[in-house]
Design a protein around this motif. Structure first.
Motif, PDB file in Angstrom:
ATOM      1  N   ARG A  96      74.105  -4.420 -28.672  1.00 17.49           N
ATOM      2  CA  ARG A  96      74.566  -4.806 -30.018  1.00 17.49           C
ATOM      3  C   ARG A  96      73.404  -5.089 -30.979  1.00 17.49           C
ATOM      4  NH1 ARG A  96      78.771  -6.830 -26.803  1.00 17.49           N
ATOM      5  NH2 ARG A  96      80.862  -6.241 -27.580  1.00 17.49           N
ATOM      6  N   ALA A  97      72.192  -5.224 -30.455  1.00 20.40           N
ATOM      7  CA  ALA A  97      71.028  -5.429 -31.327  1.00 20.40           C
ATOM      8  C   ALA A  97      70.864  -4.267 -32.300  1.00 20.40           C
ATOM      9  CB  ALA A  97      69.763  -5.584 -30.476  1.00 20.40           C
ATOM     10  N   ASP A  98      71.306  -3.079 -31.880  1.00 18.96           N
ATOM     11  CA  ASP A  98      71.242  -1.894 -32.738  1.00 18.96           C
ATOM     12  C   ASP A  98      72.069  -2.100 -34.010  1.00 18.96           C
ATOM     13  OD1 ASP A  98      70.529   0.907 -33.204  1.00 18.96           O
ATOM     14  OD2 ASP A  98      72.645   1.334 -32.828  1.00 18.96           O
ATOM     15  N   GLY A  99      73.299  -2.581 -33.834  1.00 18.99           N
ATOM     16  CA  GLY A  99      74.167  -2.811 -34.990  1.00 18.99           C
ATOM     17  C   GLY A  99      73.702  -3.973 -35.842  1.00 18.99           C
ATOM     18  N   ILE A 100      73.180  -5.024 -35.205  1.00 22.79           N
ATOM     19  CA  ILE A 100      72.682  -6.183 -35.951  1.00 22.79           C
ATOM     20  C   ILE A 100      71.497  -5.796 -36.829  1.00 22.79           C
ATOM     21  CG2 ILE A 100      71.582  -8.448 -35.726  1.00 22.79           C
ATOM     22  CD1 ILE A 100      73.231  -8.822 -33.141  1.00 22.79           C
ATOM     23  N   ALA A 101      70.586  -4.990 -36.278  1.00 24.50           N
ATOM     24  CA  ALA A 101      69.431  -4.531 -37.055  1.00 24.50           C
ATOM     25  C   ALA A 101      69.885  -3.725 -38.263  1.00 24.50           C
ATOM     26  CB  ALA A 101      68.509  -3.686 -36.179  1.00 24.50           C
ATOM     27  N   THR A 102      70.935  -2.915 -38.075  1.00 22.80           N
ATOM     28  CA  THR A 102      71.460  -2.104 -39.177  1.00 22.80           C
ATOM     29  C   THR A 102      72.008  -2.993 -40.289  1.00 22.80           C
ATOM     30  OG1 THR A 102      72.036  -0.332 -37.624  1.00 22.80           O
ATOM     31  CG2 THR A 102      73.080  -0.280 -39.791  1.00 22.80           C
ATOM     32  N   LEU A 103      72.712  -4.075 -39.921  1.00 24.43           N
ATOM     33  CA  LEU A 103      73.270  -4.971 -40.941  1.00 24.43           C
ATOM     34  C   LEU A 103      72.179  -5.684 -41.743  1.00 24.43           C
ATOM     35  CD1 LEU A 103      76.279  -6.618 -39.040  1.00 24.43           C
ATOM     36  CD2 LEU A 103      76.363  -4.936 -40.904  1.00 24.43           C
ATOM     37  N   VAL A 104      71.087  -6.028 -41.089  1.00 27.70           N
ATOM     38  CA  VAL A 104      69.968  -6.649 -41.802  1.00 27.70           C
ATOM     39  C   VAL A 104      69.410  -5.690 -42.846  1.00 27.70           C
ATOM     40  CG1 VAL A 104      67.620  -7.544 -41.574  1.00 27.70           C
ATOM     41  CG2 VAL A 104      69.363  -8.187 -39.900  1.00 27.70           C
ATOM     42  N   VAL A 105      69.247  -4.436 -42.443  1.00 26.37           N
ATOM     43  CA  VAL A 105      68.734  -3.421 -43.365  1.00 26.37           C
ATOM     44  C   VAL A 105      69.715  -3.194 -44.510  1.00 26.37           C
ATOM     45  CG1 VAL A 105      68.075  -1.000 -43.586  1.00 26.37           C
ATOM     46  CG2 VAL A 105      67.345  -2.310 -41.596  1.00 26.37           C
ATOM     47  N   VAL A 106      71.011  -3.221 -44.205  1.00 22.78           N
ATOM     48  CA  VAL A 106      72.035  -3.047 -45.241  1.00 22.78           C
ATOM     49  C   VAL A 106      71.883  -4.106 -46.325  1.00 22.78           C
ATOM     50  CG1 VAL A 106      74.506  -3.322 -45.700  1.00 22.78           C
ATOM     51  CG2 VAL A 106      73.733  -1.815 -43.853  1.00 22.78           C
ATOM     52  N   ALA A 107      71.649  -5.339 -45.927  1.00 20.70           N
ATOM     53  CA  ALA A 107      71.479  -6.414 -46.909  1.00 20.70           C
ATOM     54  C   ALA A 107      70.306  -6.130 -47.839  1.00 20.70           C
ATOM     55  CB  ALA A 107      71.274  -7.750 -46.189  1.00 20.70           C
ATOM     56  N   LEU A 108      69.203  -5.636 -47.285  1.00 18.83           N
ATOM     57  CA  LEU A 108      68.039  -5.308 -48.098  1.00 18.83           C
ATOM     58  C   LEU A 108      68.333  -4.137 -49.034  1.00 18.83           C
ATOM     59  CD1 LEU A 108      65.273  -5.595 -45.342  1.00 18.83           C
ATOM     60  CD2 LEU A 108      65.741  -7.229 -47.176  1.00 18.83           C
TER      61      LEU A 108
END
Length: 346
Positions: free
Chosen positions: A199-211
């Motif tokens: 799930r770290a893959d999806g979490i990293a994607t959400l962080v990038v989405v915020a940026l």
């Protein structure tokens, strides 16, 4: 006496040759901008093709999202290059400012693509969090590290261009966010390798989405201000009007408009009334110098007239009122506040 400034001879403060606009020249030529953008485009396009293949093999949404983001990077650079070509064309026909705002269209397109891509990636990331697939962490990590190197170089190339241009800034934000995305992907990949936490893959994607959304919103907001002809953020029209009317010989300033032709190129127009018997030309020159040196506004159109008698029938500064004026030289309907030397509404 009206003094409209038209034709090729704009007088002081209106040099349009290379480096003529003090607010435009930033020490980076358009050719240099295009060269740096082209280098970044070549790097990004080549790496993007490799990353798509690896992302599919590794089943990594973060890698695929990075590749998708790199595609928008490439498109943003292409748009920026096209916009630069259009903006460089001389003004002619009905396009009296030329096509300078093509760069703002490019910046707005960049902002919108960041927001839309962020929304799609957020949806996919949430889906991955609910039902995470098996991720090849080692392959994902190696690709992300290579992507960081490529994006550092690309970001450096774009930073060498003229970032005071909203067009170039839009491209820079795309590349910078892609760099952040690869860093996030590398961290997620390392977690997957060390712990197996997919799930770290999806979490990293959400962080990038915020940026991405943050950067996209900023570009849309700034480009929208220019399209709506708002004043530059560092210039307050009421303050400018008060400063102009405080100059010797000036009785009133109205129909004051301040806007941006394109990023970094402010323009101003106003109707100025001077005291009867005053030197309209001298007042105009003084006001142009004030605007040039005090606010960096070099593209000005000042209509300067002598004030009619009713305007001069004022008492002390504390009791001055806005008196009706019937003189033909005065505007029947003023757009915006009327500035006079003394208390007045804004």
């Amino acid at each position: 006496m009206s003094d409209h400034r038209h034709g090729p001879d704009h007088g002081p403060g209106h040099e349009h040759g290379p480096g003529g606009h003090s607010g435009h020249s930033h020490g980076v030529s358009a050719d240099a901008d295009r060269r740096w953008l082209a280098i970044a485009l070549a790097l990004i396009t080549a790496f993007m093709a490799v990353e798509v293949v690896i992302g599919i093999i590794a089943q990594s949404l973060a890698l695929i999202s990075d590749a998708a983001h790199m595609l928008t990077d490439a498109v943003s650079i292409v748009l920026a290059l096209i916009a630069m070509r259009l903006a460089a064309r001389p003004a002619r026909g009905g396009y009296t400012y030329g096509l300078k705002r093509a760069e703002i269209l490019s910046a707005q397109a960049n902002g919108l693509t960041l927001i839309l891509l962020g929304a799609w990636l957020a949806y996919e990331a949430v889906h991955r969090l609910i039902d995470p697939p098996k991720v090849e962490g080692g392959l994902m990590l190696a690709t992300a590290l290579a992507g960081i190197v490529v994006n550092v170089i690309a970001t450096w190339c774009i930073s060498k261009a003229n970032r005071s241009s909203l067009n170039v800034e839009g491209t820079y934000q795309h590349i910078l966010n892609d760099l952040f995305a690869f860093i996030g992907t590398a961290v997620a990949a390392l977690i997957v390798v060390l712990t197996g936490f997919a799930r770290a893959d999806g979490i990293a994607t959400l962080v990038v989405v915020a940026l991405m959304v943050k950067a996209g919103y900023g570009l849309v907001r700034e480009s929208g201000r220019i399209f709506l002809e708002a004043a530059p953020t560092h210039i307050h029209p009421d303050t400018v009007g008060d400063k102009l009317v405080a100059q010797p010989g000036v009785v009133e300033v109205h129909d004051l408009h301040v806007w941006e032709i394109t990023s970094g190129q402010a323009a101003l127009s106003a109707h100025v009334l001077v005291e009867p018997g005053g030197d309209c030309h001298a007042v105009r020159r003084d006001l142009e110098e004030l605007l040039r040196h005090g606010y960096g506004i070099t593209h000005t159109t000042l209509q300067v007239d002598h004030a009619p008698d009713p305007v001069m029938q004022l008492t002390s500064p504390a009791t001055r009122e806005l008196l009706p004026v019937n003189d033909a030289s005065h505007c029947k309907e003023s757009h915006g506040p009327i500035h006079r030397d003394g208390p007045h509404e804004h």
